[in-house]
Write a protein that holds these residues in place. Structure first.
Motif, short mmCIF file in Angstrom:
data_model
loop_
_atom_site.label_atom_id
_atom_site.label_comp_id
_atom_site.label_asym_id
_atom_site.label_seq_id
_atom_site.Cartn_x
_atom_site.Cartn_y
_atom_site.Cartn_z
N VAL A 117 94.12 -35.58 -43.39
CA VAL A 117 93.52 -35.40 -42.06
C VAL A 117 92.03 -35.13 -42.18
CG1 VAL A 117 93.46 -33.88 -40.05
CG2 VAL A 117 95.64 -34.68 -40.92
N PRO A 134 88.11 -38.99 -41.07
CA PRO A 134 86.85 -39.48 -40.49
C PRO A 134 86.00 -40.29 -41.45
CG PRO A 134 87.17 -37.13 -40.06
CD PRO A 134 88.17 -37.53 -41.10
N ARG A 144 89.03 -44.18 -35.58
CA ARG A 144 88.90 -42.81 -36.07
C ARG A 144 88.52 -41.85 -34.94
NH1 ARG A 144 84.71 -43.68 -40.77
NH2 ARG A 144 84.51 -45.80 -39.94
N TRP A 171 91.67 -41.26 -32.40
CA TRP A 171 92.74 -40.37 -32.87
C TRP A 171 92.25 -38.94 -33.03
CZ3 TRP A 171 97.61 -41.46 -32.49
CH2 TRP A 171 98.04 -42.79 -32.52
N TYR A 172 91.03 -38.77 -33.49
CA TYR A 172 90.51 -37.40 -33.62
C TYR A 172 90.30 -36.75 -32.26
CZ TYR A 172 89.55 -35.46 -38.23
OH TYR A 172 89.69 -34.84 -39.44
N VAL A 176 92.03 -33.29 -30.97
CA VAL A 176 91.22 -32.17 -30.48
C VAL A 176 91.58 -31.83 -29.04
CG1 VAL A 176 88.87 -31.45 -29.91
CG2 VAL A 176 89.33 -32.60 -32.08
N LEU A 225 98.96 -34.62 -36.30
CA LEU A 225 98.27 -34.50 -37.58
C LEU A 225 98.95 -35.34 -38.65
CD1 LEU A 225 97.51 -30.65 -37.60
CD2 LEU A 225 95.95 -32.53 -37.04
N ILE A 243 97.91 -38.96 -38.07
CA ILE A 243 96.55 -39.21 -38.55
C ILE A 243 96.53 -39.27 -40.08
CG2 ILE A 243 94.25 -38.18 -38.69
CD1 ILE A 243 94.70 -37.10 -35.86
#
Length: 715
Positions: free
Chosen positions: A285, A289, A299, A302-303, A307, A343, A346
């Motif tokens: 994880v 990035p 990227r 999904w981040y 968040v 998580l 990802i």
């Protein structure tokens, strides 16, 4: 499954040791409810799926069954002896861990193709995530959410490819029928995942994306309708039950305490979502990035999703959305497994795109920075550093070997074997350390469920049971909060989210006690209520201590009194309340004292109010008797300092700092440690002369002439 079992074996927890697993609701609800299911399957209990005669002196049972026992693994209890009911309860948790891990392995393959073995290793992080070992393992009904999330994810993937609508509908229905509470969280999470996938599917025309979205909506709605019989019964029962104590959300945790939950192996004292998924998932994880094989928009998308979900857990409006528009009692972060699943997703997308050594190194730097920033937080303990430094280093080395020598089969096999050992042992140690830390809390002290003492009481109750002529109450002695389900008999103890409002109110007004605002009822303890409820034998003694058996003369199980109509009483109460009458105490609308209500139900006068009079002289000035030698109640009488009536404990009734009744010097002084007579107390209360109909000083007209102690009406 193996990692979780190894962790419990290291702890010495049941069934691998003598340490009890019956903590919190696991001991108070789930073991007793599973023994009830065993009794139903084997035909050895009173009542059926609709009515439970064991608890609360008779309560509905269907809502309890649909909430606590609809996990398919719960039915394994029928294959084991009743005395070993705790073992199938453990298998419910273990089965959900195994099935959830397997389904997550399949779902990750639907997101992106790749090695099944590596997918399984990441799925182990999901199956043994912090939510499972901290929260879910103590509530087996929630564990079905671990299965529901990948199930609904697979159904959503079929919607994306516009196929298998019927099969997907069945998956959604099974998820919601097993436990609608966690299934709602899983469905919302997978809806967000589907939205991100549709947003990133640039090769699909907008029209096809909208069709996939509509297909998913109809699939979800139809699946929920298939589970509607279970949902509607529980919702209707919930409306007729005692309301839960009001829970207050105390605000988000400190940011460092929140992100520290990503580090494995700890359980902090600060309430925060439990998130860790193991070192393999955490490293990937952190590296996500930097993986250039993934487009930047992928990227970012999904981040941002992860968040936003994390923030939604600590912002009250969205927290309410995750938890059915109500702040949960206990942990306010019951949906944490959803973020753990994101998580893992990802992490798999990063691993499936073969991160380069530099990208992995950048992720390792982020993890090291996170550990350094969170040093000193309550969730970061010795176990965390062992896993971060030990398991993290091994995992990083294996990932670097895979990245550099992927073409060499020998190196690839050794690296995969190393990852397997690191994930297996790391997950086991995390489960061990978190469970050990949790069990140190007083709230998580285990209950006595099925041991030698409770089983002996169960056998004695079965031998002496006189149902349906009378009730055999296993209380008020208590091993767990649902002793009648655990031990048999027909008692008053009952702990459930579906305690009927009318049942709780009736028992309370008869003098029975309760806890948790009426969601945990207690057995009645006075002879009149026992006679009314046809209790012929009962068990007393200190909680979880030795059990003493008492006998009582019981009235018939069913007695009809034409003058007492529940519906009519409710109508009179409603009308009286509208006119401003206090319905709790006015006898015209069924109020008055506990003793008066007991007499109306029994149909006989059994209590009398003793007349309070001085012994040895008549009254004098100021109410003080001349020549009085004593009062019939010790410590009762007019205060020698302020001339007001003292309480039964003998203390002065006038609060400290109150105005003096006269200007005579010394007429009243605030009490001090030396200003009370021996054997008295400085706690003040109402005058000791009981008004007509009061609870004080009544005694039953029985042959034994035993004094009746007023029962508290609340716990």
């Amino acid at each position: 499954m193996g990692a979780y079992c190894l962790g419990m074996a290291m702890l010495g927890s049941y069934p691998f040791g003598t340490r009890s697993r019956a903590v919190n609701d696991l001991g108070n609800q789930f073991v007793p409810f599973h023994t009830r299911l065993w009794d139903l399957l084997h035909g050895s209990t009173t009542g059926d799926l609709l009515l439970n005669w064991n608890s609360g002196y008779g309560v509905p049972f269907l809502a309890d069954f649909l909430t606590y026992l609809m996990n398919p693994f719960s039915w394994l209890v029928g294959l084991f002896p009743r005395d070993l009911a705790e073992l199938p309860v453990f298998l419910v948790t273990l089965g959900c861990v195994g099935l959830g891990t397997a389904l997550m392995t399949v779902f990750l393959g639907r997101l992106h193709p790749g090695s099944p073995w590596l997918r399984a290793l990441l799925a182990v992080g999901y199956g043994t995530c912090a939510w499972v070992v901290s929260d879910g393992s103590a509530d087996p009904m929630w564990m079905w959410g671990l299965v529901s999330l990948p199930l609904t994810g697979i159904a959503a993937d079929w919607c994306l490819h516009r196929r298998r609508w019927v099969a997907g509908t069945l998956l959604v229905g099974v998820s919601w029928a097993g436990n609608f509470y966690t299934a709602a969280m899983a469905t919302l999470a997978m809806a967000l995942v589907l939205a991100v996938r549709l947003l990133l599917a640039t090769d699909l025309p907008v029209r096809d994306r909208l069709r996939s979205l509509a297909r998913a909506a109809t699939m979800a709605l139809t699946g929920i309708l298939l589970a509607a019989p279970a949902i509607t019964v529980t919702l209707k029962a919930s409306k007729a039950s005692r309301p839960a104590p009001e829970a207050v959300y105390r605000g988000r945790p400190p940011t460092l305490d929140f992100v520290a939950e990503l580090l494995p192996g700890g359980r902090g004292s600060v309430p925060a979502p439990h998130l860790f998924i193991g070192m393999l998932g955490l490293l990937l994880v952190a590296a996500f990035p930097f993986v250039r094989a993934l487009p930047v928009r992928t990227r970012v998308a999904w981040y941002v999703l992860a968040v936003c979900v994390a923030v939604s857990f600590v912002w009250k409006p969205t927290l309410l959305v995750w938890h059915g528009l109500a702040v949960p009692n206990g942990s306010p972060y019951r949906a944490s497994f959803v973020l753990s699943a994101l998580l893992v997703i990802i992490a798999w997308l990063a691993l499936a795109h073969r991160p380069r050594p530099r990208e992995l190194a950048a992720g390792a730097v982020l993890v090291a920075l996170l550990a350094a920033l969170c040093h000193g937080r309550s969730v970061v303990g010795p176990a965390t550093w062992i896993l971060v430094l030990g398991s993290g280093a091994v995992v990083l080395a294996a990932l670097l070997a895979l990245a550099r020598h992927r073409a060499r089969s020998t190196v690839r096999t050794l690296a995969t074997a190393t990852l397997t050992c690191a994930v297996f042992l790391g997950s086991a140690y995390a489960a061990f350390s978190v469970t050990a830390a949790r069990d140190q809390l007083a709230w998580w002290a285990p209950k006595i469920t099925l041991d030698d003492r409770s089983l002996a009481v169960h056998r004695e109750i079965k031998e002496s049971e006189d149902w349906p002529r009378s009730r055999t109450d296993p209380g008020p002695h208590e091993f767990a909060n649902n002793d009648p389900l655990l031990l048999g008999g027909e008692g008053g103890s009952y702990y459930s989210s579906y305690v009927p409002e009318r049942t709780a109110r009736t028992l309370r007004e008869m003098g029975g006690g309760w806890y948790i605002h009426g969601r945990h009822l207690r057995s009645v303890e006075d002879p009149v209520s026992r006679a009314v409820l046809a209790v012929s034998s009962f068990r007393t003694g200190p909680q979880a201590g030795p059990v003493d058996v008492g006998r009582a003369a019981a009235a018939p199980l069913l007695t009809v009194r034409p003058g007492l109509s529940v519906d009519g009483l409710d109508q009179r109460r409603s009308g009286a309340a509208a006119r401003g009458i206090d319905v709790r105490h006015d006898p015209r609308v069924g109020g008055g004292t506990v003793f008066a209500r007991q007499e109306r139900l029994l149909g006989a006068r059994v209590y009398e109010v003793p007349v309070l009079r001085p012994v040895g002289g008549g009254g004098g000035a100021g109410g003080r008797p001349r020549g009085a030698t004593r009062w019939p109640f010790r410590g009762a009488g007019p205060c020698v300092r302020c001339r007001a009536w003292s309480t039964a404990s003998g203390g002065c009734p006038r609060p400290a700092g109150a105005a003096r009744p006269s200007s005579r010097p010394g007429a009243h002084r605030a009490p001090t440690s030396t200003g009370t007579r021996p054997g008295t107390t400085a706690k003040y209360g109402p005058p000791a002369i009981p008004p007509p109909g009061s609870a004080f000083g009544r005694r039953p007209r029985t042959r034994s002439r035993a004094w009746a102690s007023p029962r508290p009406t609340g716990g």
